[in-house]
Design an enzyme around this catalytic site. Structure first.
Site, PDB file in Angstrom:
ATOM      1  N   ASP A   1      -9.503   0.502  -3.127  1.00  0.00           N
ATOM      2  CA  ASP A   1     -10.091   1.839  -3.032  1.00  0.00           C
ATOM      3  C   ASP A   1     -11.571   1.766  -2.658  1.00  0.00           C
ATOM      4  OD1 ASP A   1     -10.422   0.680  -5.665  1.00  0.00           O
ATOM      5  OD2 ASP A   1     -11.144   2.613  -6.399  1.00  0.00           O
TER       6      ASP A   1
ATOM      7  N   GLU B   1     -10.320   0.880  -8.718  1.00  0.00           N
ATOM      8  CA  GLU B   1     -11.397   0.108  -9.347  1.00  0.00           C
ATOM      9  C   GLU B   1     -12.622   0.981  -9.546  1.00  0.00           C
ATOM     10  OE1 GLU B   1     -15.086  -2.359  -9.564  1.00  0.00           O
ATOM     11  OE2 GLU B   1     -14.543  -0.917  -8.032  1.00  0.00           O
TER      12      GLU B   1
HETATM   13 ZN   LIG Z   1     -16.276  -2.974  -5.350  1.00  0.00          ZN
END
Ligand SMILES: [Zn+2]
Length: 386
Positions: free
Chosen positions: A75, A137
């Protein structure tokens, strides 16, 4: 250098998938799964409960424990409100730089690892080589937590992880954790002329913040003697204190948004236990004497573990040999590394590009950095390839 051209071409594909954390990453994951399967890897796509997101876990070489994990998150952060001079979702090469959202954070590393898959596949690997690509993340490491649970459920124990976050290819062996909370106070409204007949949520929130300040001082004394961090201790900080409606009304609601950045796992438990006791033994009994329905509820926004420097670190040894770097540092930003470490693996963060360019408009990755990363991976193939 053909592998560099392959990597750039794959990075062009990856940047074109706008995998902002709130949106699906499935198309990108499927693309990587195809590429890895073509190289002969055993690939698993692990969707989340919604099916909109997925992690990817793939293996080349022998099965079993003791493998090396190349890890990255799929992401990227949003581009809204940022002033880009190029299309953020179309790779632009200019003056030795590759521009696009996610180029340095961290699709460049993923592209390099996957472009190298056929090279690894062409060797007789002496230990498993895993590819671990995660979702979400940037919003709390949710994908890595799910992946850790999946590995545990499988009973698979790789021994080394290299997290390719942008460190300009320096070896990073430690960073603090980042634990974020919102604590909600519910009191009892009333007229300000009769404070004893209400429960002032703002005042209880203020006492809670004061307790956080005391704990912040106590944490300084708990700093490990050789802490590599700056500052060396676990910090606590209150970012938002809000509540009440008017000066002459007893505040019924208040909220404290606070965080701590632990340098060692035990510190988080120390703080949480101290706060739990303070609420249960001091604040709540006082509040409930007036209003039995009064409450203090702490919502966990995210608890991302730190990466604790280890004196014996196989990942550091291997990556030092591969890059020729001696020594390892710490960084002030968080990564998924601590989650892998909590599984008993030895972990370093080392990847192409600079964190200076991450999350910013006109994010870029220097081609030289990509070249250095590929050189590291080629030496890894030499090292674990029979
Ligand atoms: Zn990163």
């Amino acid at each position: 250098m053909r592998i560099l051209e392959d990597t750039k071409a794959l990075l062009r594909d990856l940047v074109a998938f706008p995998t902002i954390s709130e949106d699906s990453n499935r198309a990108l994951i499927d693309h990587l799964a195809d590429r890895l399967a073509m190289a002969g890897a055993r690939v698993e796509v692990l969707p989340d409960a919604t099916g909109a997101k997925a992690n990817l876990f793939a293996t080349l070489g022998p099965a079993g424990d003791g493998g090396i994990v190349l890890s990255g998150h799929s992401d990227v952060v949003p581009v809204a409100g940022q002033d880009w001079t190029v299309d953020p979702f179309a790779l632009t090469e200019r003056d030795g730089r590759l521009y696009g959202r996610g180029t340095c954070d961290m699709k460049g590393f993923i592209a390099a690892a996957v472009a190298m898959a056929p090279v690894f596949a062409g060797r007789r690997l002496t230990r498993p080589l895993h590819f671990a690509f995660t979702h979400d993340e940037e919003v709390g490491c949710f994908g890595a937590c799910a992946l850790a649970a999946a590995l545990t459920a499988k009973g698979l124990r790789p021994s080394v992880a290299i997290i390719g976050e942008p460190t300009s290819m320096r070896i990073i062996e430690g960073h603090k954790g980042c634990y974020e909370y919102s604590t909600h106070f519910t009191g009892l409204a009333g007229h300000a002329s009769a404070p004893d007949r209400g429960v002032n949520a703002v005042e209880y929130a203020a006492r809670y913040v004061a307790r956080l300040l005391d704990l912040g001082e106590a944490l300084k004394a708990r700093a490990p003697a050789a802490s590599p961090f700056e500052p060396p201790w676990t910090t606590v900080s209150t970012g938002v204190l809000t509540g009440g409606n008017a000066r002459n009304v007893i505040a019924a609601e208040a909220r404290v948004d606070w965080e701590m950045r632990p340098v060692q796992p035990g510190d988080a438990d120390f703080v949480k236990e101290a706060l739990r006791r303070y609420c249960d033994e001091t604040l709540l009994p006082a509040m409930r004497r007036v209003a039995p329905e009064a409450a203090i509820v702490t919502e966990v926004v995210g608890e991302v573990e730190g990466l604790v420097p280890a004196s014996d670190n196989e990942a550091r040894r291997i990556v030092s040999e591969l890059t020729g770097a001696n020594g390892a540092g710490t960084v002030p930003f968080g990564t998924e590394a601590g989650i892998f470490q909590s599984l008993g693996m030895s972990v370093v963060v080392c990847g192409p590009g600079s964190i200076e360019q991450a999350h910013k408009p006109d994010e870029y990755l220097a081609v030289d950095q990509l070249r250095d990363c590929l050189a590291m991976l080629e030496r890894l193939a030499d090292r674990i390839g029979g």
